[in-house]
Design an enzyme around this catalytic site. Structure first.
Site, PDB file in Angstrom:
ATOM      1  N   SER A   2      -2.557 -46.005   3.063  1.00  0.00           N
ATOM      2  CA  SER A   2      -1.248 -47.084   1.955  1.00  0.00           C
ATOM      3  C   SER A   2      -2.935 -47.972   1.169  1.00  0.00           C
ATOM      4  O   SER A   2      -2.108 -47.489  -0.359  1.00  0.00           O
ATOM      5  CB  SER A   2      -0.549 -48.557   2.179  1.00  0.00           C
ATOM      6  OG  SER A   2       0.356 -47.504   2.816  1.00  0.00           O
TER       7      SER A   2
ATOM      8  N   HIS B 256       3.319 -42.356   6.909  1.00  0.00           N
ATOM      9  CA  HIS B 256       4.176 -43.096   7.761  1.00  0.00           C
ATOM     10  C   HIS B 256       5.860 -42.527   8.320  1.00  0.00           C
ATOM     11  O   HIS B 256       6.292 -42.551   9.006  1.00  0.00           O
ATOM     12  CB  HIS B 256       4.271 -44.841   7.004  1.00  0.00           C
ATOM     13  CG  HIS B 256       3.982 -45.885   7.087  1.00  0.00           C
ATOM     14  ND1 HIS B 256       3.622 -45.861   5.244  1.00  0.00           N
ATOM     15  CD2 HIS B 256       2.889 -46.510   7.391  1.00  0.00           C
ATOM     16  CE1 HIS B 256       2.322 -46.833   5.279  1.00  0.00           C
ATOM     17  NE2 HIS B 256       2.027 -47.180   7.055  1.00  0.00           N
TER      18      HIS B 256
ATOM     19  N   LYS C 169      -4.359 -58.297   1.819  1.00  0.00           N
ATOM     20  CA  LYS C 169      -5.311 -57.524   1.424  1.00  0.00           C
ATOM     21  C   LYS C 169      -4.194 -58.060  -0.047  1.00  0.00           C
ATOM     22  O   LYS C 169      -2.847 -58.686  -0.328  1.00  0.00           O
ATOM     23  CB  LYS C 169      -4.963 -56.069   2.087  1.00  0.00           C
ATOM     24  CG  LYS C 169      -5.070 -55.760   2.595  1.00  0.00           C
ATOM     25  CD  LYS C 169      -3.721 -54.385   3.456  1.00  0.00           C
ATOM     26  CE  LYS C 169      -4.418 -54.002   4.513  1.00  0.00           C
ATOM     27  NZ  LYS C 169      -2.990 -53.342   5.236  1.00  0.00           N
TER      28      LYS C 169
ATOM     29  N   ARG D  75      -4.666 -43.032  13.945  1.00  0.00           N
ATOM     30  CA  ARG D  75      -5.301 -42.296  12.815  1.00  0.00           C
ATOM     31  C   ARG D  75      -6.947 -41.214  12.950  1.00  0.00           C
ATOM     32  O   ARG D  75      -6.484 -40.124  12.782  1.00  0.00           O
ATOM     33  CB  ARG D  75      -5.250 -42.323  11.238  1.00  0.00           C
ATOM     34  CG  ARG D  75      -3.794 -42.676  10.241  1.00  0.00           C
ATOM     35  CD  ARG D  75      -4.410 -42.983   9.048  1.00  0.00           C
ATOM     36  NE  ARG D  75      -4.793 -44.519   9.424  1.00  0.00           N
ATOM     37  CZ  ARG D  75      -5.141 -45.399   8.305  1.00  0.00           C
ATOM     38  NH1 ARG D  75      -4.176 -44.898   7.187  1.00  0.00           N
ATOM     39  NH2 ARG D  75      -5.572 -47.152   9.164  1.00  0.00           N
TER      40      ARG D  75
END
Ligand code: PNS
Length: 170
Positions: free
Chosen positions: A134, A21, A47, A96
């Site tokens: 993360s 990030h 989540k 990504r």
């Protein structure tokens, strides 16, 4: 801030903020003057959170302390409503790998259908972070692995407090 400065919103769950990030923030600041890091109260993927919103915000403020180009703000509800309320027409997201593409593309088009004036820019991170997320940091830290290469120092310190010295290779 001047009338002509450019700014964008970089939204996410940031649970916790990673060096991936951080890398996207720094790259974004090469193309915009200011960036709002928007911490979502409602993430699209439900989540199990590691850090609550206050902790996530605190950590992000600590990471960017002294950098007046970066503002950390939490938001609830729709991202486009938040962006509109701040007069921001640009959303930045990191991309990504191809596997991110479908989810990101869906969100970008949904956001645009909700507010046609919004534009989304995808930024590629440094290749060191293309596999980083993360959720992997949370999992590795919970299981006692070393995440020191992947998170900024304030996050590492907080993870050490939660899971012990193994998170920094100790
Ligand atoms: O870091 P994440 O969890 O991938 O970020 C996802 C986020 C927060 C950008 C997304 O869930 C979001 O925008 N949530 C706010 C609610 C919203 O606007 N939902 C509609 C998205 S099309």
């Amino acid at each position: 801030m001047t009338d002509s400065d450019t700014f964008g919103v970089y939204p996410g769950s940031f649970d916790p903020i990673t060096l991936g990030h951080y890398d996207i923030v720094m790259r974004s600041l090469n193309i915009v003057d200011r960036l709002i890091l928007a911490v979502a109260e409602t993430a699209t993927h439900g989540k199990e959170p590691l850090f609550d919103l206050d902790e996530r915000e605190d950590l992000m403020r600590e990471v960017f302390r002294g950098d007046t180009r970066v503002e950390v703000v939490r938001f609830s509800g729709l991202l486009v409503d938040f962006a509109r309320s701040r007069g921001a027409r640009l959303i930045i997201r990191g991309l990504r790998a191809v596997s991110d593409f479908e989810y990101e593309f869906q969100m970008a088009l949904m956001n645009r259908s909700l507010w046609p004036e919004i534009e989304v820019i995808f930024m590629a991170p440094d290749s060191r972070y293309t596999f980083l997320s993360s959720s992997l940091v949370r999992e590795v830290a919970r299981l006692g692995g070393d995440v020191s290469k992947f998170v900024p120092p304030p996050v590492l310190e907080r993870l050490e407090g939660r899971f012990g010295p193994s998170v920094s290779g100790g």
